[in-house]
Design a protein around this motif. Structure first.
Motif, PDB file in Angstrom:
ATOM      1  N   TYR A  20       0.822  -1.220   0.000  1.00  0.00           N
ATOM      2  CA  TYR A  20       0.000   0.000   0.000  1.00  0.00           C
ATOM      3  C   TYR A  20       0.854   1.268   0.000  1.00  0.00           C
ATOM      4  O   TYR A  20       0.316   2.363   0.161  1.00  0.00           O
ATOM      5  CB  TYR A  20      -0.935  -0.007   1.214  1.00  0.00           C
ATOM      6  N   LEU A  21       2.158   1.110  -0.202  1.00  0.00           N
ATOM      7  CA  LEU A  21       3.038   2.280  -0.277  1.00  0.00           C
ATOM      8  C   LEU A  21       2.667   3.213  -1.432  1.00  0.00           C
ATOM      9  O   LEU A  21       2.711   4.441  -1.267  1.00  0.00           O
ATOM     10  CB  LEU A  21       4.497   1.837  -0.401  1.00  0.00           C
ATOM     11  N   LEU A  25       2.310   7.335  -1.191  1.00  0.00           N
ATOM     12  CA  LEU A  25       3.102   8.243  -2.034  1.00  0.00           C
ATOM     13  C   LEU A  25       2.198   9.075  -2.942  1.00  0.00           C
ATOM     14  O   LEU A  25       2.492  10.255  -3.212  1.00  0.00           O
ATOM     15  CB  LEU A  25       4.101   7.443  -2.871  1.00  0.00           C
ATOM     16  N   GLU A  26       1.115   8.478  -3.415  1.00  0.00           N
ATOM     17  CA  GLU A  26       0.176   9.210  -4.273  1.00  0.00           C
ATOM     18  C   GLU A  26      -0.454  10.376  -3.506  1.00  0.00           C
ATOM     19  O   GLU A  26      -0.558  11.492  -4.030  1.00  0.00           O
ATOM     20  CB  GLU A  26      -0.926   8.275  -4.769  1.00  0.00           C
ATOM     21  N   ILE A  27      -0.859  10.122  -2.268  1.00  0.00           N
ATOM     22  CA  ILE A  27      -1.437  11.181  -1.435  1.00  0.00           C
ATOM     23  C   ILE A  27      -0.438  12.319  -1.269  1.00  0.00           C
ATOM     24  O   ILE A  27      -0.777  13.499  -1.422  1.00  0.00           O
ATOM     25  CB  ILE A  27      -1.851  10.630  -0.057  1.00  0.00           C
ATOM     26  N   ALA A  28       0.804  11.961  -0.946  1.00  0.00           N
ATOM     27  CA  ALA A  28       1.832  12.972  -0.705  1.00  0.00           C
ATOM     28  C   ALA A  28       2.145  13.777  -1.965  1.00  0.00           C
ATOM     29  O   ALA A  28       2.191  15.009  -1.933  1.00  0.00           O
ATOM     30  CB  ALA A  28       3.098  12.312  -0.170  1.00  0.00           C
ATOM     31  N   LEU A  29       2.342  13.103  -3.103  1.00  0.00           N
ATOM     32  CA  LEU A  29       2.738  13.777  -4.330  1.00  0.00           C
ATOM     33  C   LEU A  29       1.627  14.665  -4.890  1.00  0.00           C
ATOM     34  O   LEU A  29       1.871  15.821  -5.261  1.00  0.00           O
ATOM     35  CB  LEU A  29       3.168  12.748  -5.384  1.00  0.00           C
ATOM     36  N   MET A 184      -7.042   2.997   2.306  1.00  0.00           N
ATOM     37  CA  MET A 184      -6.062   1.959   2.607  1.00  0.00           C
ATOM     38  C   MET A 184      -4.668   2.412   2.172  1.00  0.00           C
ATOM     39  O   MET A 184      -4.326   2.408   0.992  1.00  0.00           O
ATOM     40  CB  MET A 184      -6.423   0.652   1.902  1.00  0.00           C
ATOM     41  N   ASP A 185      -3.891   2.834   3.145  1.00  0.00           N
ATOM     42  CA  ASP A 185      -2.504   3.194   2.894  1.00  0.00           C
ATOM     43  C   ASP A 185      -1.628   2.317   3.777  1.00  0.00           C
ATOM     44  O   ASP A 185      -2.106   1.319   4.332  1.00  0.00           O
ATOM     45  CB  ASP A 185      -2.275   4.685   3.180  1.00  0.00           C
ATOM     46  N   VAL A 186      -0.357   2.673   3.925  1.00  0.00           N
ATOM     47  CA  VAL A 186       0.532   1.819   4.719  1.00  0.00           C
ATOM     48  C   VAL A 186       0.110   1.775   6.190  1.00  0.00           C
ATOM     49  O   VAL A 186       0.234   0.748   6.852  1.00  0.00           O
ATOM     50  CB  VAL A 186       2.004   2.276   4.595  1.00  0.00           C
ATOM     51  N   MET A 187      -0.397   2.889   6.697  1.00  0.00           N
ATOM     52  CA  MET A 187      -0.824   2.923   8.099  1.00  0.00           C
ATOM     53  C   MET A 187      -2.050   2.064   8.320  1.00  0.00           C
ATOM     54  O   MET A 187      -2.135   1.324   9.312  1.00  0.00           O
ATOM     55  CB  MET A 187      -1.106   4.370   8.524  1.00  0.00           C
ATOM     56  N   PHE A 200       1.097  -5.711  17.807  1.00  0.00           N
ATOM     57  CA  PHE A 200       1.067  -4.268  17.582  1.00  0.00           C
ATOM     58  C   PHE A 200       2.459  -3.645  17.630  1.00  0.00           C
ATOM     59  O   PHE A 200       2.803  -2.823  16.783  1.00  0.00           O
ATOM     60  CB  PHE A 200       0.158  -3.598  18.626  1.00  0.00           C
ATOM     61  N   PHE A 201       3.252  -4.029  18.614  1.00  0.00           N
ATOM     62  CA  PHE A 201       4.568  -3.403  18.776  1.00  0.00           C
ATOM     63  C   PHE A 201       5.454  -3.684  17.581  1.00  0.00           C
ATOM     64  O   PHE A 201       6.093  -2.769  17.031  1.00  0.00           O
ATOM     65  CB  PHE A 201       5.228  -3.918  20.063  1.00  0.00           C
ATOM     66  N   GLU A 202       5.497  -4.940  17.139  1.00  0.00           N
ATOM     67  CA  GLU A 202       6.340  -5.305  16.010  1.00  0.00           C
ATOM     68  C   GLU A 202       5.905  -4.589  14.724  1.00  0.00           C
ATOM     69  O   GLU A 202       6.740  -4.084  13.963  1.00  0.00           O
ATOM     70  CB  GLU A 202       6.304  -6.818  15.778  1.00  0.00           C
ATOM     71  N   VAL A 203       4.599  -4.566  14.496  1.00  0.00           N
ATOM     72  CA  VAL A 203       4.084  -3.942  13.275  1.00  0.00           C
ATOM     73  C   VAL A 203       4.345  -2.434  13.274  1.00  0.00           C
ATOM     74  O   VAL A 203       4.724  -1.861  12.254  1.00  0.00           O
ATOM     75  CB  VAL A 203       2.578  -4.226  13.113  1.00  0.00           C
ATOM     76  N   TYR A 204       4.181  -1.811  14.437  1.00  0.00           N
ATOM     77  CA  TYR A 204       4.398  -0.367  14.494  1.00  0.00           C
ATOM     78  C   TYR A 204       5.881  -0.007  14.401  1.00  0.00           C
ATOM     79  O   TYR A 204       6.231   1.099  13.957  1.00  0.00           O
ATOM     80  CB  TYR A 204       3.763   0.221  15.747  1.00  0.00           C
ATOM     81  N   ILE A 205       6.748  -0.913  14.787  1.00  0.00           N
ATOM     82  CA  ILE A 205       8.178  -0.710  14.539  1.00  0.00           C
ATOM     83  C   ILE A 205       8.421  -0.736  13.030  1.00  0.00           C
ATOM     84  O   ILE A 205       9.159   0.105  12.487  1.00  0.00           O
ATOM     85  CB  ILE A 205       9.029  -1.790  15.236  1.00  0.00           C
ATOM     86  N   ALA A 206       7.789  -1.691  12.357  1.00  0.00           N
ATOM     87  CA  ALA A 206       7.935  -1.813  10.906  1.00  0.00           C
ATOM     88  C   ALA A 206       7.445  -0.550  10.196  1.00  0.00           C
ATOM     89  O   ALA A 206       8.118  -0.016   9.308  1.00  0.00           O
ATOM     90  CB  ALA A 206       7.174  -3.034  10.401  1.00  0.00           C
ATOM     91  N   ILE A 207       6.273  -0.040  10.596  1.00  0.00           N
ATOM     92  CA  ILE A 207       5.712   1.145   9.937  1.00  0.00           C
ATOM     93  C   ILE A 207       6.557   2.382  10.242  1.00  0.00           C
ATOM     94  O   ILE A 207       6.724   3.258   9.394  1.00  0.00           O
ATOM     95  CB  ILE A 207       4.241   1.355  10.357  1.00  0.00           C
ATOM     96  N   ALA A 208       7.125   2.427  11.443  1.00  0.00           N
ATOM     97  CA  ALA A 208       7.998   3.553  11.799  1.00  0.00           C
ATOM     98  C   ALA A 208       9.243   3.560  10.913  1.00  0.00           C
ATOM     99  O   ALA A 208       9.685   4.625  10.450  1.00  0.00           O
ATOM    100  CB  ALA A 208       8.400   3.461  13.268  1.00  0.00           C
ATOM    101  N   ILE A 209       9.797   2.374  10.666  1.00  0.00           N
ATOM    102  CA  ILE A 209      10.989   2.265   9.813  1.00  0.00           C
ATOM    103  C   ILE A 209      10.661   2.708   8.390  1.00  0.00           C
ATOM    104  O   ILE A 209      11.446   3.418   7.745  1.00  0.00           O
ATOM    105  CB  ILE A 209      11.526   0.814   9.822  1.00  0.00           C
ATOM    106  N   ILE A 210       9.479   2.332   7.892  1.00  0.00           N
ATOM    107  CA  ILE A 210       9.079   2.696   6.527  1.00  0.00           C
ATOM    108  C   ILE A 210       8.966   4.209   6.375  1.00  0.00           C
ATOM    109  O   ILE A 210       9.521   4.803   5.442  1.00  0.00           O
ATOM    110  CB  ILE A 210       7.741   2.016   6.157  1.00  0.00           C
ATOM    111  N   TYR A 211       8.273   4.845   7.311  1.00  0.00           N
ATOM    112  CA  TYR A 211       8.142   6.312   7.255  1.00  0.00           C
ATOM    113  C   TYR A 211       9.509   6.984   7.386  1.00  0.00           C
ATOM    114  O   TYR A 211       9.796   7.984   6.715  1.00  0.00           O
ATOM    115  CB  TYR A 211       7.212   6.809   8.362  1.00  0.00           C
ATOM    116  N   TRP A 212      10.328   6.437   8.258  1.00  0.00           N
ATOM    117  CA  TRP A 212      11.665   6.998   8.495  1.00  0.00           C
ATOM    118  C   TRP A 212      12.504   6.959   7.232  1.00  0.00           C
ATOM    119  O   TRP A 212      13.141   7.949   6.861  1.00  0.00           O
ATOM    120  CB  TRP A 212      12.339   6.224   9.631  1.00  0.00           C
ATOM    121  N   VAL A 213      12.500   5.825   6.542  1.00  0.00           N
ATOM    122  CA  VAL A 213      13.286   5.671   5.310  1.00  0.00           C
ATOM    123  C   VAL A 213      12.787   6.634   4.238  1.00  0.00           C
ATOM    124  O   VAL A 213      13.594   7.273   3.544  1.00  0.00           O
ATOM    125  CB  VAL A 213      13.215   4.214   4.805  1.00  0.00           C
TER     126      VAL A 213
END
Length: 241
Positions: A20-21, A25-29, A184-187, A200-213
Protein backbone atom coordinates in the motif's frame (compact mmCIF):
# COMPACT_ATOMS: atom_id res chain seq x y z
CA UNK A 1 10.29 -13.51 26.14
CA UNK A 2 10.09 -14.88 22.59
CA UNK A 3 6.28 -14.91 22.79
CA UNK A 4 6.15 -11.34 24.08
CA UNK A 5 8.33 -9.85 21.34
CA UNK A 6 9.12 -11.43 17.96
CA UNK A 7 11.68 -9.44 15.96
CA UNK A 8 11.13 -11.78 13.01
CA UNK A 9 7.56 -10.51 12.72
CA UNK A 10 8.89 -7.04 11.94
CA UNK A 11 10.52 -8.36 8.75
CA UNK A 12 7.48 -10.49 8.02
CA UNK A 13 5.24 -7.40 8.11
CA UNK A 14 7.16 -5.37 5.54
CA UNK A 15 5.93 -7.03 2.30
CA UNK A 16 2.24 -6.75 3.19
CA UNK A 17 2.54 -3.15 4.40
CA UNK A 18 4.57 -2.07 1.38
CA UNK A 19 1.78 -3.22 -0.96
CA UNK A 20 0.00 0.00 0.00
CA UNK A 21 3.04 2.28 -0.28
CA UNK A 22 1.88 3.58 -3.70
CA UNK A 23 -1.31 4.94 -2.08
CA UNK A 24 0.72 6.79 0.56
CA UNK A 25 3.10 8.24 -2.03
CA UNK A 26 0.18 9.21 -4.27
CA UNK A 27 -1.44 11.18 -1.43
CA UNK A 28 1.83 12.97 -0.70
CA UNK A 29 2.74 13.78 -4.33
CA UNK A 30 -0.72 14.92 -5.47
CA UNK A 31 -1.18 17.01 -2.34
CA UNK A 32 2.22 18.71 -2.55
CA UNK A 33 1.81 19.49 -6.27
CA UNK A 34 -1.64 21.03 -5.82
CA UNK A 35 -0.51 22.68 -2.58
CA UNK A 36 2.48 24.30 -4.32
CA UNK A 37 0.36 25.64 -7.18
CA UNK A 38 -2.29 27.05 -4.85
CA UNK A 39 0.38 28.27 -2.45
CA UNK A 40 2.15 30.20 -5.22
CA UNK A 41 -1.11 31.84 -6.30
CA UNK A 42 -1.96 32.75 -2.70
CA UNK A 43 1.53 34.14 -2.14
CA UNK A 44 1.35 36.36 -5.26
CA UNK A 45 -2.12 37.66 -4.32
CA UNK A 46 -0.92 38.52 -0.82
CA UNK A 47 2.26 40.19 -2.07
CA UNK A 48 0.27 42.25 -4.58
CA UNK A 49 -2.21 43.14 -1.81
CA UNK A 50 -5.21 42.40 -4.05
CA UNK A 51 -8.26 44.07 -2.45
CA UNK A 52 -10.74 41.77 -0.65
CA UNK A 53 -8.91 38.62 -1.81
CA UNK A 54 -5.93 39.47 0.36
CA UNK A 55 -8.04 39.69 3.53
CA UNK A 56 -9.93 36.52 2.65
CA UNK A 57 -6.66 34.64 2.10
CA UNK A 58 -5.17 35.94 5.36
CA UNK A 59 -8.16 34.41 7.15
CA UNK A 60 -7.87 31.20 5.08
CA UNK A 61 -4.17 30.75 5.86
CA UNK A 62 -4.77 31.49 9.54
CA UNK A 63 -7.56 28.89 9.72
CA UNK A 64 -5.65 26.17 7.86
CA UNK A 65 -2.49 26.70 9.94
CA UNK A 66 -4.40 27.08 13.19
CA UNK A 67 -6.57 23.96 13.09
CA UNK A 68 -5.49 20.29 13.18
CA UNK A 69 -5.15 18.49 9.86
CA UNK A 70 -7.29 15.67 11.23
CA UNK A 71 -10.14 18.11 11.84
CA UNK A 72 -9.74 19.48 8.30
CA UNK A 73 -9.83 15.93 6.95
CA UNK A 74 -13.09 15.24 8.80
CA UNK A 75 -14.56 18.53 7.56
CA UNK A 76 -13.70 17.50 4.02
CA UNK A 77 -14.96 13.92 4.43
CA UNK A 78 -18.26 14.83 6.06
CA UNK A 79 -18.69 18.31 4.59
CA UNK A 80 -18.44 17.64 0.86
CA UNK A 81 -21.29 15.07 0.88
CA UNK A 82 -23.45 17.63 2.71
CA UNK A 83 -22.66 20.27 0.08
CA UNK A 84 -23.50 17.81 -2.73
CA UNK A 85 -26.70 16.82 -0.96
CA UNK A 86 -27.70 20.49 -0.63
CA UNK A 87 -26.97 21.09 -4.33
CA UNK A 88 -29.19 18.13 -5.20
CA UNK A 89 -31.95 19.52 -2.99
CA UNK A 90 -31.59 23.13 -4.15
CA UNK A 91 -31.22 22.61 -7.89
CA UNK A 92 -32.96 19.26 -8.39
CA UNK A 93 -29.78 17.50 -9.50
CA UNK A 94 -29.05 13.86 -8.77
CA UNK A 95 -25.34 13.69 -8.04
CA UNK A 96 -24.50 10.41 -6.36
CA UNK A 97 -22.62 11.17 -3.13
CA UNK A 98 -21.66 7.52 -2.74
CA UNK A 99 -19.61 7.69 -5.95
CA UNK A 100 -17.12 10.12 -4.44
CA UNK A 101 -14.01 8.09 -3.51
CA UNK A 102 -12.59 8.65 -0.03
CA UNK A 103 -9.27 9.52 -1.67
CA UNK A 104 -10.84 12.71 -3.10
CA UNK A 105 -11.55 14.00 0.41
CA UNK A 106 -7.98 13.19 1.43
CA UNK A 107 -6.49 14.99 -1.59
CA UNK A 108 -8.65 18.05 -0.93
CA UNK A 109 -7.88 18.31 2.79
CA UNK A 110 -4.17 17.68 2.42
CA UNK A 111 -3.74 19.96 -0.60
CA UNK A 112 -5.56 22.87 1.03
CA UNK A 113 -3.56 22.41 4.21
CA UNK A 114 -0.31 22.36 2.25
CA UNK A 115 -1.28 25.43 0.25
CA UNK A 116 -1.54 27.47 3.46
CA UNK A 117 1.94 26.46 4.65
CA UNK A 118 3.66 26.66 1.26
CA UNK A 119 2.10 30.06 0.56
CA UNK A 120 3.86 31.51 3.59
CA UNK A 121 7.13 29.84 2.60
CA UNK A 122 6.90 31.11 -0.98
CA UNK A 123 5.77 34.58 0.10
CA UNK A 124 8.69 34.91 2.50
CA UNK A 125 11.13 33.64 -0.13
CA UNK A 126 9.91 36.08 -2.78
CA UNK A 127 10.03 39.01 -0.37
CA UNK A 128 13.63 38.10 0.50
CA UNK A 129 14.81 38.88 -3.04
CA UNK A 130 16.79 42.14 -3.19
CA UNK A 131 14.54 44.88 -4.61
CA UNK A 132 17.54 46.49 -6.29
CA UNK A 133 17.85 43.48 -8.60
CA UNK A 134 14.17 43.75 -9.50
CA UNK A 135 14.59 47.47 -10.19
CA UNK A 136 17.64 46.70 -12.32
CA UNK A 137 15.57 44.27 -14.39
CA UNK A 138 12.86 46.88 -14.84
CA UNK A 139 15.43 49.48 -15.90
CA UNK A 140 16.59 47.36 -18.84
CA UNK A 141 13.04 46.77 -20.04
CA UNK A 142 12.28 43.33 -18.60
CA UNK A 143 8.58 42.46 -18.33
CA UNK A 144 7.07 41.40 -14.99
CA UNK A 145 6.92 37.80 -16.18
CA UNK A 146 10.59 37.83 -17.24
CA UNK A 147 11.64 39.38 -13.93
CA UNK A 148 9.70 36.74 -12.06
CA UNK A 149 11.20 33.93 -14.15
CA UNK A 150 14.81 35.09 -14.38
CA UNK A 151 15.40 37.08 -11.20
CA UNK A 152 12.83 36.40 -8.48
CA UNK A 153 12.07 32.68 -8.79
CA UNK A 154 15.69 31.38 -8.96
CA UNK A 155 16.64 33.29 -5.81
CA UNK A 156 13.35 32.62 -4.03
CA UNK A 157 13.64 28.91 -4.75
CA UNK A 158 17.03 28.80 -3.05
CA UNK A 159 15.52 30.34 0.08
CA UNK A 160 12.36 28.21 -0.02
CA UNK A 161 13.90 24.77 -0.70
CA UNK A 162 14.79 23.87 2.94
CA UNK A 163 11.31 24.77 4.20
CA UNK A 164 9.62 23.02 1.28
CA UNK A 165 11.62 19.89 2.07
CA UNK A 166 10.49 20.03 5.70
CA UNK A 167 6.91 20.58 4.54
CA UNK A 168 7.03 17.51 2.31
CA UNK A 169 8.49 15.40 5.13
CA UNK A 170 5.72 16.60 7.44
CA UNK A 171 3.15 15.81 4.75
CA UNK A 172 4.42 12.24 4.29
CA UNK A 173 4.10 11.64 8.03
CA UNK A 174 0.65 13.22 8.04
CA UNK A 175 -0.59 10.77 5.40
CA UNK A 176 -0.90 8.31 8.28
CA UNK A 177 -4.19 10.10 9.07
CA UNK A 178 -5.78 8.99 5.79
CA UNK A 179 -6.84 5.67 7.29
CA UNK A 180 -9.33 7.56 9.51
CA UNK A 181 -11.55 8.08 6.45
CA UNK A 182 -11.23 4.50 5.18
CA UNK A 183 -8.31 5.00 2.77
CA UNK A 184 -6.06 1.96 2.61
CA UNK A 185 -2.50 3.19 2.89
CA UNK A 186 0.53 1.82 4.72
CA UNK A 187 -0.82 2.92 8.10
CA UNK A 188 -4.21 1.32 7.52
CA UNK A 189 -2.48 -1.87 6.38
CA UNK A 190 -0.32 -1.86 9.51
CA UNK A 191 -3.37 -1.54 11.76
CA UNK A 192 -5.07 -4.46 9.99
CA UNK A 193 -1.99 -6.67 10.32
CA UNK A 194 -1.47 -5.71 13.96
CA UNK A 195 -5.11 -6.37 14.84
CA UNK A 196 -5.12 -9.70 13.03
CA UNK A 197 -1.96 -11.03 14.67
CA UNK A 198 -2.03 -9.08 17.94
CA UNK A 199 1.56 -8.00 17.25
CA UNK A 200 1.07 -4.27 17.58
CA UNK A 201 4.57 -3.40 18.78
CA UNK A 202 6.34 -5.31 16.01
CA UNK A 203 4.08 -3.94 13.28
CA UNK A 204 4.40 -0.37 14.49
CA UNK A 205 8.18 -0.71 14.54
CA UNK A 206 7.94 -1.81 10.91
CA UNK A 207 5.71 1.14 9.94
CA UNK A 208 8.00 3.55 11.80
CA UNK A 209 10.99 2.27 9.81
CA UNK A 210 9.08 2.70 6.53
CA UNK A 211 8.14 6.31 7.25
CA UNK A 212 11.67 7.00 8.50
CA UNK A 213 13.29 5.67 5.31
CA UNK A 214 10.91 7.68 3.09
CA UNK A 215 11.69 10.86 5.03
CA UNK A 216 15.43 10.17 4.88
CA UNK A 217 15.24 9.82 1.09
CA UNK A 218 13.33 13.11 0.80
CA UNK A 219 15.86 14.82 3.05
CA UNK A 220 18.80 13.54 0.96
CA UNK A 221 17.14 14.60 -2.31
CA UNK A 222 16.40 18.12 -1.05
CA UNK A 223 19.93 18.50 0.32
CA UNK A 224 21.34 17.64 -3.11
CA UNK A 225 18.95 20.04 -4.82
CA UNK A 226 19.84 22.80 -2.36
CA UNK A 227 23.56 22.15 -2.88
CA UNK A 228 23.15 22.28 -6.67
CA UNK A 229 21.17 25.53 -6.47
CA UNK A 230 23.83 27.05 -4.21
CA UNK A 231 26.53 26.17 -6.73
CA UNK A 232 24.50 27.67 -9.59
CA UNK A 233 23.84 30.83 -7.57
CA UNK A 234 27.56 31.26 -6.84
CA UNK A 235 28.39 30.79 -10.54
CA UNK A 236 25.82 33.42 -11.51
CA UNK A 237 27.17 35.79 -8.83
CA UNK A 238 30.72 35.28 -10.15
CA UNK A 239 29.57 36.03 -13.70
CA UNK A 240 27.92 39.23 -12.51
CA UNK A 241 31.06 40.18 -10.65
Amino acid sequence: MQDIFKPSFILKSFPEILKYLPATLEIALVSIIIGLLLGFIIAIIRIKQVPILNKVLILYVSFMRGTPLLVQLYLSYYGIPLVVEYINYRFGTKYNINNIPAMVFVFLAFALNESAYTSETIRGAILSVDKKEIEAGQSIGMTSVTIMRRIILPQALLVAIPNLGNTLISLVKSTSLAFTVSVMDVMASAKVIAGRNMRFFEVYIAIAIIYWVICLIIEIVFRKVEKKLNIQEREIADDRG
